[in-house]
Design an enzyme around this catalytic site. Sequence first.
Site, PDB file in Angstrom:
ATOM      1  N   ALA A 133       0.772  -1.236   0.000  1.00  0.00           N
ATOM      2  CA  ALA A 133       0.000   0.000   0.000  1.00  0.00           C
ATOM      3  C   ALA A 133       0.807   1.292   0.000  1.00  0.00           C
ATOM      4  CB  ALA A 133      -0.956   0.009   1.201  1.00  0.00           C
ATOM      5  N   ALA A 134       1.950   1.347   0.690  1.00  0.00           N
ATOM      6  CA  ALA A 134       2.661   2.619   0.832  1.00  0.00           C
ATOM      7  C   ALA A 134       3.112   3.133  -0.545  1.00  0.00           C
ATOM      8  CB  ALA A 134       3.866   2.435   1.757  1.00  0.00           C
ATOM      9  N   GLY A 136       0.488   5.366  -0.257  1.00  0.00           N
ATOM     10  CA  GLY A 136      -0.899   5.593   0.115  1.00  0.00           C
ATOM     11  C   GLY A 136      -1.807   6.260  -0.885  1.00  0.00           C
ATOM     12  N   GLY A 137      -1.308   6.690  -2.042  1.00  0.00           N
ATOM     13  CA  GLY A 137      -2.188   7.329  -3.015  1.00  0.00           C
ATOM     14  C   GLY A 137      -3.281   6.398  -3.501  1.00  0.00           C
ATOM     15  N   LYS A 138      -2.904   5.166  -3.851  1.00  0.00           N
ATOM     16  CA  LYS A 138      -3.903   4.201  -4.305  1.00  0.00           C
ATOM     17  C   LYS A 138      -4.827   3.805  -3.166  1.00  0.00           C
ATOM     18  CE  LYS A 138      -0.745   2.292  -7.793  1.00  0.00           C
ATOM     19  NZ  LYS A 138       0.451   3.055  -7.335  1.00  0.00           N
ATOM     20  N   ASP A 183       4.710  -9.403   5.553  1.00  0.00           N
ATOM     21  CA  ASP A 183       5.115  -9.796   4.214  1.00  0.00           C
ATOM     22  C   ASP A 183       3.860 -10.168   3.435  1.00  0.00           C
ATOM     23  OD1 ASP A 183       6.141 -10.942   1.933  1.00  0.00           O
ATOM     24  OD2 ASP A 183       7.026 -12.668   2.948  1.00  0.00           O
ATOM     25  N   ASP A 200      -0.100  -3.868  -6.216  1.00  0.00           N
ATOM     26  CA  ASP A 200       0.791  -2.947  -6.918  1.00  0.00           C
ATOM     27  C   ASP A 200       2.205  -3.316  -6.485  1.00  0.00           C
ATOM     28  OD1 ASP A 200       1.323  -0.684  -8.608  1.00  0.00           O
ATOM     29  OD2 ASP A 200       1.827   0.415  -6.784  1.00  0.00           O
ATOM     30  N   CYS A 271       5.239  -0.661 -12.269  1.00  0.00           N
ATOM     31  CA  CYS A 271       5.692   0.495 -13.047  1.00  0.00           C
ATOM     32  C   CYS A 271       6.971   0.125 -13.794  1.00  0.00           C
ATOM     33  CB  CYS A 271       5.893   1.724 -12.166  1.00  0.00           C
ATOM     34  SG  CYS A 271       7.026   1.484 -10.783  1.00  0.00           S
TER      35      CYS A 271
END
Length: 511
Positions: A133-134, A136-138, A183, A200, A271
């Site tokens: 998650a970090a 945090g935008g998504k 993890d 992601d 990405c």
Amino acid sequence: MRPLPTWIWAHPLRIEGQQLRALIAEEGVSAEPVPWLNPWWSSIAARVAAPGAGLTADGSAFGSDAPVAVGKGSEFGASGAALPIALRLPPGFKAGQRWWYCAGLAHAQEAVSQLPVMLLDVRPGQRVLDLCAAPGGKTAQLAFALGNRGTLLANDFAAERIAALQGNLDRLGVLNCSTTRCDGGNYPVGAGAFDRILVDAPCSSEGTLRRNPSLLQRSSQGSGQGSGERVRAHAGIGPERSQRMAGRQRALLRKAVQICRPGGRIVYSTCTFAPEENELVVAEILDEQNGNLELLPCALPGLAAGAGVTHWQGRQLDPSLSRCLRVWPHANDTGGFFVAVLQKAAQAPGLDAHHPARLQLEPEDDGWLQVLGEHYGLSTAALAGRCFHRQTRRGLHLMAADHLPPAAPSLQGSGLFAYRTNTRPPKLTTGAALLLGATASRQTLELSTEQRDRYLRRELLQPSPGQVGDCRPGQVLVRYRGFTLGVAVLHRSGDLESLFPSRWSGCSAGA
């Protein structure tokens, strides 16, 4: 190499996109709407404005298993033009140093980084996991897609990344999220099944070359085969690194499939350009699932994107991998990105129900809540659909009343740390002030432009008698142009002491 534009989105609960554009224009900067992002953001703005929207009579989500069709259907633009919520600004623009960013009116997030959540097709009432998650935008996108209600879990591995994640969620007033630290490839099945899971994945980051030119300095060499390989060779990123990353990526996606409910959906994204980290990872998990997992076609009107790779280094891959989405930097003036949307078969094995965590108030906490409401004159609507709980001795957390995190894994935080009760007098946190300040009717103080900048730099202020008005000495909420900036202490001497968080002081306005 052309520098990357700055991309932001307006907080759909706090400010209209046109209003944010006007604030930015006053700084002499043009902010342009992003046509292929704004239909989705318009639907989210409507959802958070009417939190019950999208639910059936029994509270479950409708349309949860519809095909991926971002930009189509009644949610996306059928009633008119999309609101300008996602905005593009010039390269080098430092959004994080603007007062409106400090006030939680916007968030900076690269345009293609917003795609995975859009393609996950999250609806209110679903149980959602952001496995990596970090920063945090998504996660914030997911929270607002759920209407800032219900149950969202945000996981990451490193403590410092969890801290950065929580800081962004606090600034944006996210109430329906609990954070966990473990993890992701070994995420416990005791957490239960999820309707939607975002993976992601950590990757070699080849698609971020425009943002991180230092990648060009890497010493290893690629093979130079194909358009993706030419970029990789130019970047100095070899297949060895991608192969190392792929083991972890397979573990993450394999775990996501295991804990996704039958009929649920997973988005896997990176990405990077490397097929070893993209199509080959997806292909291996598809093979393992033996028909219990399907790749869904995905598209976004107005976005120039390529199909997934189906032939790589002499190997013929599953033709369905063409349903993946590849975004090249030159096509939309963005970074590079890869997205795969997967659906788990309805007949696939599922998990047992999870046990919810116990989050509750202590008997004496009712008094604190009354003090808080009376001090600032908070309206009853400010706490509608929200509840407090005590997670630590430091104070109270505020979260969505229907947020039900699991007992395992252990929680790093649930909701927003809102009210520090281990100090005298107790103190509303800056995150809670940004969230609740608009409904306060007492102890509020409007700042001038000069005072705004000094407040954000944590300097001592001397407000005029007219500014102080009916405020009594003690804690006050400070505002600029009607938007809450945070908490300050009005001393009997007339001085105003800024309590803006020192860790946020890089947000000093006007830079």
